[in-house]
Design a protein around this motif. Sequence first.
Motif, PDB file in Angstrom:
ATOM      1  N   THR A   1      37.665   9.793 -16.071  1.00 60.24           N
ATOM      2  CA  THR A   1      38.473   8.608 -16.329  1.00 60.24           C
ATOM      3  C   THR A   1      39.581   8.518 -15.285  1.00 60.24           C
ATOM      4  O   THR A   1      40.230   9.521 -14.981  1.00 60.24           O
ATOM      5  CB  THR A   1      39.106   8.678 -17.738  1.00 60.24           C
ATOM      6  OG1 THR A   1      38.072   8.855 -18.698  1.00 60.24           O
ATOM      7  CG2 THR A   1      39.889   7.421 -18.055  1.00 60.24           C
ATOM      8  N   VAL A   2      39.771   7.294 -14.761  1.00 59.48           N
ATOM      9  CA  VAL A   2      40.851   7.020 -13.809  1.00 59.48           C
ATOM     10  C   VAL A   2      41.698   5.906 -14.404  1.00 59.48           C
ATOM     11  O   VAL A   2      41.169   4.845 -14.775  1.00 59.48           O
ATOM     12  CB  VAL A   2      40.306   6.617 -12.432  1.00 59.48           C
ATOM     13  CG1 VAL A   2      41.442   6.243 -11.503  1.00 59.48           C
ATOM     14  CG2 VAL A   2      39.478   7.739 -11.840  1.00 59.48           C
ATOM     15  N   SER A   3      43.012   6.132 -14.525  1.00 62.44           N
ATOM     16  CA  SER A   3      43.920   5.145 -15.112  1.00 62.44           C
ATOM     17  C   SER A   3      45.083   4.885 -14.174  1.00 62.44           C
ATOM     18  O   SER A   3      45.463   5.733 -13.378  1.00 62.44           O
ATOM     19  CB  SER A   3      44.469   5.653 -16.449  1.00 62.44           C
ATOM     20  OG  SER A   3      43.414   5.858 -17.360  1.00 62.44           O
ATOM     21  N   GLY A   4      45.655   3.710 -14.304  1.00 57.96           N
ATOM     22  CA  GLY A   4      46.819   3.316 -13.516  1.00 57.96           C
ATOM     23  C   GLY A   4      47.156   1.879 -13.854  1.00 57.96           C
ATOM     24  O   GLY A   4      46.889   1.415 -14.959  1.00 57.96           O
ATOM     25  N   ARG A   5      47.716   1.180 -12.895  1.00 59.85           N
ATOM     26  CA  ARG A   5      47.973  -0.249 -13.084  1.00 59.85           C
ATOM     27  C   ARG A   5      47.752  -0.961 -11.756  1.00 59.85           C
ATOM     28  O   ARG A   5      47.807  -0.351 -10.696  1.00 59.85           O
ATOM     29  CB  ARG A   5      49.366  -0.507 -13.645  1.00 59.85           C
ATOM     30  CG  ARG A   5      50.496  -0.084 -12.789  1.00 59.85           C
ATOM     31  CD  ARG A   5      51.855  -0.380 -13.447  1.00 59.85           C
ATOM     32  NE  ARG A   5      52.909   0.081 -12.590  1.00 59.85           N
ATOM     33  CZ  ARG A   5      53.422  -0.610 -11.584  1.00 59.85           C
ATOM     34  NH1 ARG A   5      52.987  -1.829 -11.344  1.00 59.85           N
ATOM     35  NH2 ARG A   5      54.372  -0.123 -10.833  1.00 59.85           N
ATOM     36  N   SER A   6      47.498  -2.241 -11.852  1.00 56.14           N
ATOM     37  CA  SER A   6      47.212  -2.995 -10.629  1.00 56.14           C
ATOM     38  C   SER A   6      48.508  -3.303  -9.883  1.00 56.14           C
ATOM     39  O   SER A   6      49.590  -3.343 -10.465  1.00 56.14           O
ATOM     40  CB  SER A   6      46.478  -4.295 -10.963  1.00 56.14           C
ATOM     41  OG  SER A   6      47.331  -5.186 -11.625  1.00 56.14           O
ATOM     42  N   LEU A   7      48.363  -3.506  -8.594  1.00 57.88           N
ATOM     43  CA  LEU A   7      49.477  -3.918  -7.755  1.00 57.88           C
ATOM     44  C   LEU A   7      50.030  -5.235  -8.290  1.00 57.88           C
ATOM     45  O   LEU A   7      49.274  -6.117  -8.679  1.00 57.88           O
ATOM     46  CB  LEU A   7      48.987  -4.081  -6.321  1.00 57.88           C
ATOM     47  CG  LEU A   7      50.010  -4.393  -5.253  1.00 57.88           C
ATOM     48  CD1 LEU A   7      50.943  -3.216  -5.075  1.00 57.88           C
ATOM     49  CD2 LEU A   7      49.301  -4.692  -3.949  1.00 57.88           C
ATOM     50  N   SER A   8      51.342  -5.392  -8.330  1.00 57.60           N
ATOM     51  CA  SER A   8      51.944  -6.593  -8.906  1.00 57.60           C
ATOM     52  C   SER A   8      52.324  -7.583  -7.812  1.00 57.60           C
ATOM     53  O   SER A   8      53.106  -7.266  -6.922  1.00 57.60           O
ATOM     54  CB  SER A   8      53.183  -6.215  -9.722  1.00 57.60           C
ATOM     55  OG  SER A   8      53.766  -7.367 -10.275  1.00 57.60           O
ATOM     56  N   VAL A   9      51.761  -8.781  -7.905  1.00 55.48           N
ATOM     57  CA  VAL A   9      52.124  -9.879  -7.013  1.00 55.48           C
ATOM     58  C   VAL A   9      53.253 -10.686  -7.633  1.00 55.48           C
ATOM     59  O   VAL A   9      54.164 -11.140  -6.957  1.00 55.48           O
ATOM     60  CB  VAL A   9      50.902 -10.780  -6.738  1.00 55.48           C
ATOM     61  CG1 VAL A   9      51.271 -11.966  -5.880  1.00 55.48           C
ATOM     62  CG2 VAL A   9      49.803  -9.984  -6.071  1.00 55.48           C
ATOM     63  N   ILE A  10      53.198 -10.840  -8.949  1.00 54.54           N
ATOM     64  CA  ILE A  10      54.226 -11.563  -9.700  1.00 54.54           C
ATOM     65  C   ILE A  10      55.215 -10.518 -10.225  1.00 54.54           C
ATOM     66  O   ILE A  10      54.813  -9.600 -10.943  1.00 54.54           O
ATOM     67  CB  ILE A  10      53.607 -12.358 -10.867  1.00 54.54           C
ATOM     68  CG1 ILE A  10      52.559 -13.334 -10.334  1.00 54.54           C
ATOM     69  CG2 ILE A  10      54.675 -13.095 -11.650  1.00 54.54           C
ATOM     70  CD1 ILE A  10      51.734 -13.992 -11.404  1.00 54.54           C
ATOM     71  N   PRO A  11      56.490 -10.613  -9.876  1.00 53.13           N
ATOM     72  CA  PRO A  11      57.458  -9.606 -10.318  1.00 53.13           C
ATOM     73  C   PRO A  11      57.518  -9.492 -11.838  1.00 53.13           C
ATOM     74  O   PRO A  11      57.550 -10.491 -12.555  1.00 53.13           O
ATOM     75  CB  PRO A  11      58.795 -10.115  -9.767  1.00 53.13           C
ATOM     76  CG  PRO A  11      58.421 -11.036  -8.653  1.00 53.13           C
ATOM     77  CD  PRO A  11      57.099 -11.630  -9.029  1.00 53.13           C
ATOM     78  N   GLY A  12      57.511  -8.257 -12.325  1.00 58.45           N
ATOM     79  CA  GLY A  12      57.619  -8.006 -13.754  1.00 58.45           C
ATOM     80  C   GLY A  12      56.297  -8.047 -14.496  1.00 58.45           C
ATOM     81  O   GLY A  12      56.242  -7.702 -15.668  1.00 58.45           O
ATOM     82  N   VAL A  13      55.226  -8.445 -13.853  1.00 62.87           N
ATOM     83  CA  VAL A  13      53.918  -8.511 -14.510  1.00 62.87           C
ATOM     84  C   VAL A  13      53.162  -7.243 -14.181  1.00 62.87           C
ATOM     85  O   VAL A  13      52.996  -6.895 -13.012  1.00 62.87           O
ATOM     86  CB  VAL A  13      53.126  -9.761 -14.040  1.00 62.87           C
ATOM     87  CG1 VAL A  13      51.745  -9.768 -14.644  1.00 62.87           C
ATOM     88  CG2 VAL A  13      53.873 -11.022 -14.398  1.00 62.87           C
ATOM     89  N   ARG A  14      52.715  -6.526 -15.219  1.00 62.85           N
ATOM     90  CA  ARG A  14      51.986  -5.282 -15.035  1.00 62.85           C
ATOM     91  C   ARG A  14      50.686  -5.339 -15.832  1.00 62.85           C
ATOM     92  O   ARG A  14      50.703  -5.678 -17.019  1.00 62.85           O
ATOM     93  CB  ARG A  14      52.799  -4.092 -15.509  1.00 62.85           C
ATOM     94  CG  ARG A  14      54.055  -3.885 -14.706  1.00 62.85           C
ATOM     95  CD  ARG A  14      54.846  -2.736 -15.264  1.00 62.85           C
ATOM     96  NE  ARG A  14      56.038  -2.548 -14.451  1.00 62.85           N
ATOM     97  CZ  ARG A  14      56.555  -1.380 -14.190  1.00 62.85           C
ATOM     98  NH1 ARG A  14      56.010  -0.302 -14.688  1.00 62.85           N
ATOM     99  NH2 ARG A  14      57.625  -1.279 -13.448  1.00 62.85           N
ATOM    100  N   PHE A  15      49.599  -5.009 -15.181  1.00 65.49           N
ATOM    101  CA  PHE A  15      48.302  -4.969 -15.850  1.00 65.49           C
ATOM    102  C   PHE A  15      47.770  -3.546 -15.786  1.00 65.49           C
ATOM    103  O   PHE A  15      47.618  -2.980 -14.703  1.00 65.49           O
ATOM    104  CB  PHE A  15      47.295  -5.911 -15.178  1.00 65.49           C
ATOM    105  CG  PHE A  15      47.606  -7.360 -15.385  1.00 65.49           C
ATOM    106  CD1 PHE A  15      47.421  -7.964 -16.616  1.00 65.49           C
ATOM    107  CD2 PHE A  15      48.097  -8.125 -14.347  1.00 65.49           C
ATOM    108  CE1 PHE A  15      47.705  -9.293 -16.802  1.00 65.49           C
ATOM    109  CE2 PHE A  15      48.386  -9.460 -14.514  1.00 65.49           C
ATOM    110  CZ  PHE A  15      48.192 -10.049 -15.756  1.00 65.49           C
TER     111      PHE A  15
END
Length: 163
Positions: A133-147
């Motif tokens: 399993t690999v986990s993290g979050r995507s790079l944010s283009v919109i400030p404050g938005v985390r996926f």
Amino acid sequence: MTSRPARTDRSRPAPAGRPAGRRGPGRVTAVLRGRLAAGGPERGANPVELAVVMPAILVLLFASIQLAVWFVARSTALNAAQTAVNAQRALQAPPNAGRDRATTFLRAAGDWLVDWESPGPTCTATATEVTCTVSGRSLSVIPGVRFAVSQRAHGPVERWTTG
């Protein structure tokens, strides 16, 4: 004696009362005055409409870019997990072979997937199967938005069996 080409409307000199060329200064001014006068009470409505619609267009543009970045981050995490499974399922693979291979892949892949180091890639192996399993979050283009992004891959362990 060489013959000259016949004169056309373009090559004839302009009459005295008319400005030279198709668009002389007098004609352009007349056309602009006609267009401005034709607007009536609607004159100046286009900039206002643009000011109202432009924020919605920008939100849609940045949202679509953020969605694309999220998909690339998911793909990066899935490729790292598959690479880890392929390394860990090899016959007599060392215990951290999958984790090390996924870490190497993620460092080379760029910053599409961020914050993957804190939990790090995890691999669990049984006698017959490997799951990474690999986990993290995507790079944010919109400030404050985390996926959040989490991808898992599994496969059988290579082993000797009787036929």
